[in-house]
Design a protein around this motif. Structure first.
Motif, PDB file in Angstrom:
ATOM      1  N   THR A 116       0.833  -1.199   0.000  1.00 26.38           N
ATOM      2  CA  THR A 116       0.000   0.000   0.000  1.00 26.38           C
ATOM      3  C   THR A 116       0.868   1.250   0.000  1.00 26.38           C
ATOM      4  OG1 THR A 116      -1.769  -1.160   1.182  1.00 26.38           O
ATOM      5  CG2 THR A 116      -1.804   1.241   1.251  1.00 26.38           C
ATOM      6  N   PHE A 117       1.938   1.229   0.785  1.00 27.86           N
ATOM      7  CA  PHE A 117       2.905   2.334   0.792  1.00 27.86           C
ATOM      8  C   PHE A 117       3.477   2.543  -0.608  1.00 27.86           C
ATOM      9  CE2 PHE A 117       7.415   3.489   0.957  1.00 27.86           C
ATOM     10  CZ  PHE A 117       7.389   4.675   1.654  1.00 27.86           C
ATOM     11  N   TRP A 118       3.771   1.431  -1.295  1.00 33.00           N
ATOM     12  CA  TRP A 118       4.301   1.520  -2.660  1.00 33.00           C
ATOM     13  C   TRP A 118       3.285   2.188  -3.578  1.00 33.00           C
ATOM     14  CZ3 TRP A 118       2.887  -0.244  -7.479  1.00 33.00           C
ATOM     15  CH2 TRP A 118       3.870  -0.184  -8.474  1.00 33.00           C
ATOM     16  N   ALA A 119       2.011   1.799  -3.469  1.00 36.59           N
ATOM     17  CA  ALA A 119       0.967   2.399  -4.304  1.00 36.59           C
ATOM     18  C   ALA A 119       0.853   3.901  -4.042  1.00 36.59           C
ATOM     19  CB  ALA A 119      -0.374   1.720  -4.031  1.00 36.59           C
ATOM     20  N   ILE A 120       0.931   4.299  -2.767  1.00 41.23           N
ATOM     21  CA  ILE A 120       0.844   5.717  -2.416  1.00 41.23           C
ATOM     22  C   ILE A 120       1.967   6.506  -3.065  1.00 41.23           C
ATOM     23  CG2 ILE A 120       1.098   7.344  -0.488  1.00 41.23           C
ATOM     24  CD1 ILE A 120      -0.414   5.280   1.240  1.00 41.23           C
ATOM     25  N   ASN A 121       3.190   5.994  -2.976  1.00 42.52           N
ATOM     26  CA  ASN A 121       4.332   6.725  -3.508  1.00 42.52           C
ATOM     27  C   ASN A 121       4.412   6.675  -5.023  1.00 42.52           C
ATOM     28  OD1 ASN A 121       6.407   7.737  -1.259  1.00 42.52           O
ATOM     29  ND2 ASN A 121       5.349   5.927  -0.500  1.00 42.52           N
ATOM     30  N   ALA A 122       4.084   5.515  -5.605  1.00 43.78           N
ATOM     31  CA  ALA A 122       4.089   5.419  -7.065  1.00 43.78           C
ATOM     32  C   ALA A 122       3.041   6.350  -7.656  1.00 43.78           C
ATOM     33  CB  ALA A 122       3.834   3.977  -7.498  1.00 43.78           C
ATOM     34  N   GLY A 123       1.854   6.354  -7.057  1.00 43.48           N
ATOM     35  CA  GLY A 123       0.808   7.239  -7.542  1.00 43.48           C
ATOM     36  C   GLY A 123       1.173   8.701  -7.399  1.00 43.48           C
ATOM     37  N   PHE A 124       1.776   9.042  -6.275  1.00 36.90           N
ATOM     38  CA  PHE A 124       2.144  10.440  -6.047  1.00 36.90           C
ATOM     39  C   PHE A 124       3.226  10.899  -7.020  1.00 36.90           C
ATOM     40  CE2 PHE A 124       4.241  13.962  -3.830  1.00 36.90           C
ATOM     41  CZ  PHE A 124       3.136  14.745  -3.523  1.00 36.90           C
ATOM     42  N   SER A 125       4.164  10.003  -7.359  1.00 36.64           N
ATOM     43  CA  SER A 125       5.217  10.361  -8.310  1.00 36.64           C
ATOM     44  C   SER A 125       4.622  10.705  -9.670  1.00 36.64           C
ATOM     45  CB  SER A 125       6.212   9.198  -8.448  1.00 36.64           C
ATOM     46  OG  SER A 125       6.861   8.942  -7.217  1.00 36.64           O
TER      47      SER A 125
END
Length: 404
Positions: free
Chosen positions: A141-150
């Motif tokens: 979920t952390f990965w999704a948050i950061n990938a999406g934000f990038s």
């Protein structure tokens, strides 16, 4: 073709939550461009725009409290849907507000509503994912948050060039889409007990000394981490590098997380959580402390790689421990308290970092990052030893914490 090991074994409901989170973060446009919007389209001064941004940050903290409370009392699915609908409405309100008083009020509402869904979504993960897989699930979920934000940072710049109204409209639309997706695609957890005024909710959380200690360590970690967005750009500027250089340097963090974080989470998941969190915090503090030794883009980039490694190793661990220590009837409140501890860094991190950088000086700030990192790192194994044997009132049979 089989999915990678790090992606296997998680229930379908988790992936509904994961896609909803990614969708929401892919269009997180308003907050990163808020100051630019206020100083251009609304004609505010930089101090006034900063005041509005700070009010948003204060609202984010309040949203974590509301989201955790609501998840326990009306259910996480309804909280996610309601929070996302309210967030969409608040964004529309902020995009149409005129004058400093109305902008401040709209920013407060936007900050509160933007964070209501997070504790509820995390409580859903804790409900639907087995304890042994929670660190991996929260890490993804952390990965999704950061990938999406990038992606949203790059796409937001293009949309802003076409008109700031698009930023607000698309951000609001994806909030609605995220809420509907999670509400339709996720089951309501079957919890035998709902919290009462006397026994449940935040009263239970803050009477649990092990959790309180963990939250304090989390807040310390987050304050150090926040300096990557407060003091690092000042250091790049003071090194005589152009503004674009900071963009290139901080982009290293996003690229590193997108490429390596899921794999790193799967590797560190084999080791005791207390040691992993200690090592991750040391890497974060050391990496940021090394910023004081950097002068070139390449040197700054190397420090970012170092603290990004710590950030990736930490991902999901604290949330998983909080979930393991929580009782079913107050799971939203436990995740709300965690979100609140992290969100406090958005309000206090910039104030502390800027004051120390401008006052005692950059050397004191970077040394403080190292010292704080060492102290917080030393605390995690101690807390995890208590957590390993801890029992939550009325939920002693549910604690499944990896050793420290």
């Amino acid at each position: 073709m089989r999915a990678p090991r790090m992606l296997r074994g998680l229930p379908r409901e988790f992936w509904v939550q994961w896609w909803g989170t990614l969708l929401n973060r892919l269009a997180t446009f308003v907050q990163p461009f808020l100051v630019l919007y206020l100083t251009t389209s609304r004609g505010l001064s930089v101090p006034q725009a900063g005041m509005v941004a700070a009010v948003w940050g204060a609202g984010v903290i309040g949203g974590a409290v509301v989201g955790g409370w609501s998840a326990d009392r009306i259910g996480p699915r309804a909280t996610v849907l309601g929070g996302m609908c309210l967030s969409a409405a608040a964004l529309v309100g902020l995009g149409t507000a005129r004058g400093l008083p109305f902008l401040l009020a709209a920013a407060l509402l936007a900050g509160v509503t933007s964070n209501i869904y997070r504790p509820a979504a995390d409580a859903l993960v804790a409900d639907i994912v087995a304890p042994a897989d929670r660190t991996r699930a929260f890490g993804l979920t952390f990965w999704a948050i950061n990938a999406g934000f990038s992606v949203s940072a790059a796409l937001g710049g293009y949309l802003a060039s076409l008109g700031y109204g698009l930023l607000f409209a698309v951000d609001a639309a994806t909030c609605l889409a995220c809420g509907v997706l999670m509400y339709v695609g996720l089951p309501e957890p079957q919890r035998a007990v709902r919290p009462t005024r006397r026994s449940g909710g935040y009263r239970m959380v803050f009477s649990h000394t092990t959790v309180v200690a963990l939250l304090l360590l989390t807040a310390g970690y987050a304050l150090v981490y926040e300096q990557a967005y407060v003091a690092l750009p000042l250091a790049v500027r003071d090194a005589g590098l152009p503004t674009a250089a900071y963009g290139a340097v901080i982009a290293v963090n996003g690229v590193f997380i997108i490429l390596f974080q899921p794999w790193i989470s799967s590797v560190v998941g084999r080791y005791p959580r207390g040691r992993v969190m200690a090592a991750a915090t040391l890497l974060l503090g050391t990496g940021l402390a090394c910023t004081g030794l950097a002068d070139t883009v390449w040197e700054f980039g190397a420090t970012v790689v170092l603290w990004s490694l710590g950030e990736s190793a930490m991902a999901g661990n604290t949330q998983a421990v909080v979930a393991d220590l929580s009782s079913p009837e107050a799971r939203g409140a436990y995740q709300g308290a965690f979100t609140m501890a992290r969100s406090c860094s958005m309000l206090f991190g910039p104030m502390i970092g800027a004051a120390v950088y401008a006052g005692p000086g950059p050397g004191v700030l970077w040394g403080g990052c190292l010292v704080t990192g060492v102290l917080v790192a030393a605390g995690f194994p101690l807390v995890m030893r208590r957590a390993k044997a801890a029992t939550v009132p009325e939920a002693a049979d549910r604690v499944g914490v990896a050793g420290g």
